[in-house]
Design a protein around this motif. Structure first.
Motif, PDB file in Angstrom:
ATOM      1  N   ALA A 115      44.056  37.603  52.050  1.00 36.18           N
ATOM      2  CA  ALA A 115      45.280  37.098  51.417  1.00 36.18           C
ATOM      3  C   ALA A 115      45.989  38.185  50.623  1.00 36.18           C
ATOM      4  O   ALA A 115      47.222  38.252  50.582  1.00 36.18           O
ATOM      5  N   ILE A 116      45.211  39.078  49.997  1.00 38.07           N
ATOM      6  CA  ILE A 116      45.783  40.102  49.135  1.00 38.07           C
ATOM      7  C   ILE A 116      46.282  41.306  49.920  1.00 38.07           C
ATOM      8  O   ILE A 116      47.214  41.996  49.505  1.00 38.07           O
ATOM      9  N   ALA A 117      45.694  41.571  51.082  1.00 35.91           N
ATOM     10  CA  ALA A 117      45.981  42.784  51.845  1.00 35.91           C
ATOM     11  C   ALA A 117      47.467  43.019  52.137  1.00 35.91           C
ATOM     12  O   ALA A 117      47.938  44.151  52.040  1.00 35.91           O
ATOM     13  N   PRO A 118      48.273  41.995  52.517  1.00 35.92           N
ATOM     14  CA  PRO A 118      49.682  42.266  52.858  1.00 35.92           C
ATOM     15  C   PRO A 118      50.578  42.560  51.648  1.00 35.92           C
ATOM     16  O   PRO A 118      51.741  42.928  51.840  1.00 35.92           O
ATOM     17  N   LEU A 119      50.071  42.409  50.434  1.00 34.48           N
ATOM     18  CA  LEU A 119      50.918  42.524  49.238  1.00 34.48           C
ATOM     19  C   LEU A 119      51.186  43.983  48.890  1.00 34.48           C
ATOM     20  O   LEU A 119      50.475  44.888  49.303  1.00 34.48           O
ATOM     21  N   ASP A 120      52.239  44.183  48.078  1.00 33.84           N
ATOM     22  CA  ASP A 120      52.520  45.517  47.551  1.00 33.84           C
ATOM     23  C   ASP A 120      51.397  45.944  46.619  1.00 33.84           C
ATOM     24  O   ASP A 120      50.646  45.112  46.085  1.00 33.84           O
ATOM     25  N   LEU A 121      51.324  47.258  46.379  1.00 35.35           N
ATOM     26  CA  LEU A 121      50.243  47.787  45.551  1.00 35.35           C
ATOM     27  C   LEU A 121      50.263  47.201  44.147  1.00 35.35           C
ATOM     28  O   LEU A 121      49.210  46.902  43.571  1.00 35.35           O
ATOM     29  N   ASP A 122      51.450  47.044  43.570  1.00 31.30           N
ATOM     30  CA  ASP A 122      51.514  46.526  42.197  1.00 31.30           C
ATOM     31  C   ASP A 122      51.023  45.091  42.139  1.00 31.30           C
ATOM     32  O   ASP A 122      50.376  44.685  41.162  1.00 31.30           O
ATOM     33  N   ASP A 123      51.313  44.295  43.192  1.00 33.24           N
ATOM     34  CA  ASP A 123      50.822  42.913  43.221  1.00 33.24           C
ATOM     35  C   ASP A 123      49.308  42.882  43.438  1.00 33.24           C
ATOM     36  O   ASP A 123      48.606  42.043  42.863  1.00 33.24           O
ATOM     37  N   GLN A 124      48.799  43.790  44.263  1.00 36.95           N
ATOM     38  CA  GLN A 124      47.353  43.872  44.449  1.00 36.95           C
ATOM     39  C   GLN A 124      46.659  44.248  43.147  1.00 36.95           C
ATOM     40  O   GLN A 124      45.605  43.697  42.799  1.00 36.95           O
ATOM     41  N   ALA A 125      47.267  45.174  42.416  1.00 39.14           N
ATOM     42  CA  ALA A 125      46.691  45.575  41.133  1.00 39.14           C
ATOM     43  C   ALA A 125      46.693  44.417  40.153  1.00 39.14           C
ATOM     44  O   ALA A 125      45.737  44.215  39.395  1.00 39.14           O
ATOM     45  N   ARG A 150      46.203  54.755  42.394  1.00 35.80           N
ATOM     46  CA  ARG A 150      47.285  54.046  41.704  1.00 35.80           C
ATOM     47  C   ARG A 150      46.811  52.715  41.122  1.00 35.80           C
ATOM     48  O   ARG A 150      47.123  52.372  39.991  1.00 35.80           O
ATOM     49  N   ILE A 151      46.043  51.975  41.925  1.00 33.99           N
ATOM     50  CA  ILE A 151      45.556  50.680  41.443  1.00 33.99           C
ATOM     51  C   ILE A 151      44.590  50.871  40.283  1.00 33.99           C
ATOM     52  O   ILE A 151      44.637  50.145  39.288  1.00 33.99           O
ATOM     53  N   ASP A 167      56.089  48.405  39.224  1.00 30.24           N
ATOM     54  CA  ASP A 167      55.790  48.484  40.648  1.00 30.24           C
ATOM     55  C   ASP A 167      56.004  49.910  41.131  1.00 30.24           C
ATOM     56  O   ASP A 167      56.601  50.736  40.444  1.00 30.24           O
ATOM     57  N   PHE A 168      55.494  50.186  42.330  1.00 27.91           N
ATOM     58  CA  PHE A 168      55.546  51.546  42.873  1.00 27.91           C
ATOM     59  C   PHE A 168      56.678  51.732  43.879  1.00 27.91           C
ATOM     60  O   PHE A 168      56.737  52.761  44.552  1.00 27.91           O
ATOM     61  N   ASN A 169      57.555  50.739  43.993  1.00 32.12           N
ATOM     62  CA  ASN A 169      58.630  50.808  44.982  1.00 32.12           C
ATOM     63  C   ASN A 169      59.799  51.630  44.441  1.00 32.12           C
ATOM     64  O   ASN A 169      60.787  51.088  43.943  1.00 32.12           O
ATOM     65  N   ILE A 170      59.673  52.942  44.496  1.00 32.75           N
ATOM     66  CA  ILE A 170      60.692  53.832  43.952  1.00 32.75           C
ATOM     67  C   ILE A 170      61.231  54.737  45.056  1.00 32.75           C
ATOM     68  O   ILE A 170      60.534  55.067  46.011  1.00 32.75           O
TER      69      ILE A 170
END
Length: 476
Positions: A115-125, A150-151, A167-170
């Motif tokens: 469930a967590i795998a498809p999420l962005d890194l910040d959401d996983q963190a 990063r996490i 978040d890391f989306n920069i």
């Protein structure tokens, strides 16, 4: 949100609630698929399950999370079963912490990771904070070294810090390229993260040099260099800063996004306005719970025993303060016995004091949140609140003194009533200023316990002042 969509959402929400709350057989079959049913029941449940699935999967993840929070635990688990595992991660991100335990307790480790795998890194963190150490280790093992680093950088940070909303989306570019190059680069990306109003300028060491608004890219000539157009002094935040400071800065400077850097000024990520809005809403909800003596993690549909355990401490505190107030009244039993009218008047004195104290606390807590209170202006603020309480005490004390005289034709009792209200309002104003400041000094949240303390103070103080004055001027 348009009115048409709001109506459609309300209809779908109502349909889901009716299906799971009015059909216990459907809930049982979803929770226990192996349960035996007769032919008519199988057909009925199949139709209901299909309708429920179709309706749920039409909704946005945030709307599904909202519906799950509105259901008792068994019904919540039943709806959770029909949601594909790969879609659960986004719902977990949108759901509040109050229902997290009930949502993941029935999921295996493999399902949780899936469930967590498809999420962005910040959401996983963010979600990894709620996982066991073993499961967090499995999550990190499946990531690339850069992503893992990063996490790990976020996991160890304070939950109240900027890491909570980062978040890391920069999007980054170098300062020595032209705006035409930047435009081609953005077109090559084909997708820009929501909440993006600027891109960040860095050097080869990832040092943040400035920021470039998307509007500047459009209105300047393509031959202009980034270095000549960028803002070299952007508003930035560090990873260890408090998230509430970031929220205040977003409101103060009308930000849509802002960079997050480390202690050396290297770019780590960004904060977007949508994350700030989520943070503010979450803080407001948590504060409302705390002010009522409810833990932030308490689920409104939690079992009775769990809710009792969460709330007993505040009830015990209130019981203690009420006992103190009752003992103050007990000290003046002889006075009340000689003049029964005191028993009907003393709640008024205590009540008006409590209201004044809460008004003062609201003003002080707001000023503290906005950082408007400084050592240089404290004396003015303190005298102002005392002045307001004195004027209100004289005004409304006079009104109640007059009413008391019309009720009992006792001039001395009227004077005691007026003087007691003035003194209790002054006490309420004094404590209304001091309690939040003292709690802030002790690094406690002034918005949480202040209301309980001011009520105890004004009740006890109001009874003591009123009955003490009555003993002094009416019996002696």
């Amino acid at each position: 949100m348009s009115e048409v969509y709001s109506q459609l959402l309300a209809q779908r929400r109502q349909k889901i609630l009716e299906l799971v709350l009015n059909n216990p057989l459907l809930v049982d079959s979803l929770l226990e698929p192996e349960k035996k049913l007769n032919d008519s029941q199988i057909e009925q449940v199949a139709q209901q399950k299909q309708l429920l699935t179709e309706t749920v999967l039409l909704l946005h993840a945030a709307d599904i999370a909202d519906i799950l929070e509105s259901l008792p635990e068994e019904a919540r688990q039943a709806v959770w079963q029909i949601i594909p595992v790969e879609s659960r991660g986004r719902i977990l991100v949108e759901a509040s912490e109050t229902v997290w335990e009930s949502l993941i307790e029935c999921m295996s480790d493999q399902q949780t990771l899936q469930a967590i795998a498809p999420l962005d890194l910040d959401d996983q963190a963010w979600l990894s904070r709620f996982l066991s150490r073993d499961l967090t280790g499995k999550l990190l093992t499946g990531l690339e070294p850069k992503q893992r680093a990063r996490i790990l950088q976020l996991i160890g940070k304070d939950r109240g810090g900027v890491a909570q909303v980062m978040d890391f989306n920069i999007i980054t570019v170098r300062p020595n390229v032209t705006l035409g190059v930047v435009q081609r680069y953005l077109r090559h990306l084909k997708k820009i993260q929501s909440g993006t109003d600027k891109i960040f300028i860095i050097d080869h060491q990832n040092q943040l040099l400035g920021e470039l608004l998307l509007t500047d890219i459009l209105i300047h000539t393509p031959h202009a260099q980034v270095l000549d157009v960028m803002n070299p002094h952007p508003v930035t935040f560090q990873l260890d800063e408090q998230a509430e400071n970031a929220a205040s800065a977003f409101e103060r400077y009308n930000l849509i996004s802002a960079a997050v850097t480390d202690n050396e000024g290297k770019l780590i990520g960004r904060i977007a306005i949508e994350d700030i809005i989520d943070l503010v809403n979450q803080e407001n909800e948590n504060n409302i719970r705390k002010m009522g003596g409810i833990r932030e993690e308490e689920d409104v549909f939690a079992p009775v025993a769990k809710s009792v355990r969460n709330r007993w401490a505040w009830l015990a505190l209130n019981l203690c303060t009420a006992f103190v107030a009752s003992r103050v009244i007990g000290l003046f039993e002889n006075t009340i016995a000689h003049l029964v009218a005191l028993a009907t008047l003393m709640p008024i004195v205590a009540g008006i004091g409590g209201n004044t104290g809460n008004q003062t606390i609201t003003m002080i807590v707001r000023a503290l949140a906005l950082r408007q209170i400084e050592p240089s202006n404290f004396s003015f603020l303190f005298l102002r609140e005392i002045g307001v309480a004195l004027i209100n005490g004289i005004l409304w004390g006079g009104v109640m003194g007059g009413i008391t005289y019309l009720m009992y034709y006792n001039l001395a009792l009227s004077g005691v009533m007026m003087l007691a209200m003035v003194l209790n309002l002054l006490l309420a104003a004094f404590m209304g200023v001091m309690i939040p400041l003292i709690m802030t000094k002790l690094k406690r949240d002034p918005a949480i316990g202040s209301s309980v303390l001011i009520t105890a103070t004004t009740d006890t103080g109001g009874f003591f002042i009123f009955l003490g004055l009555a003993t002094l001027f009416l019996l002696h």
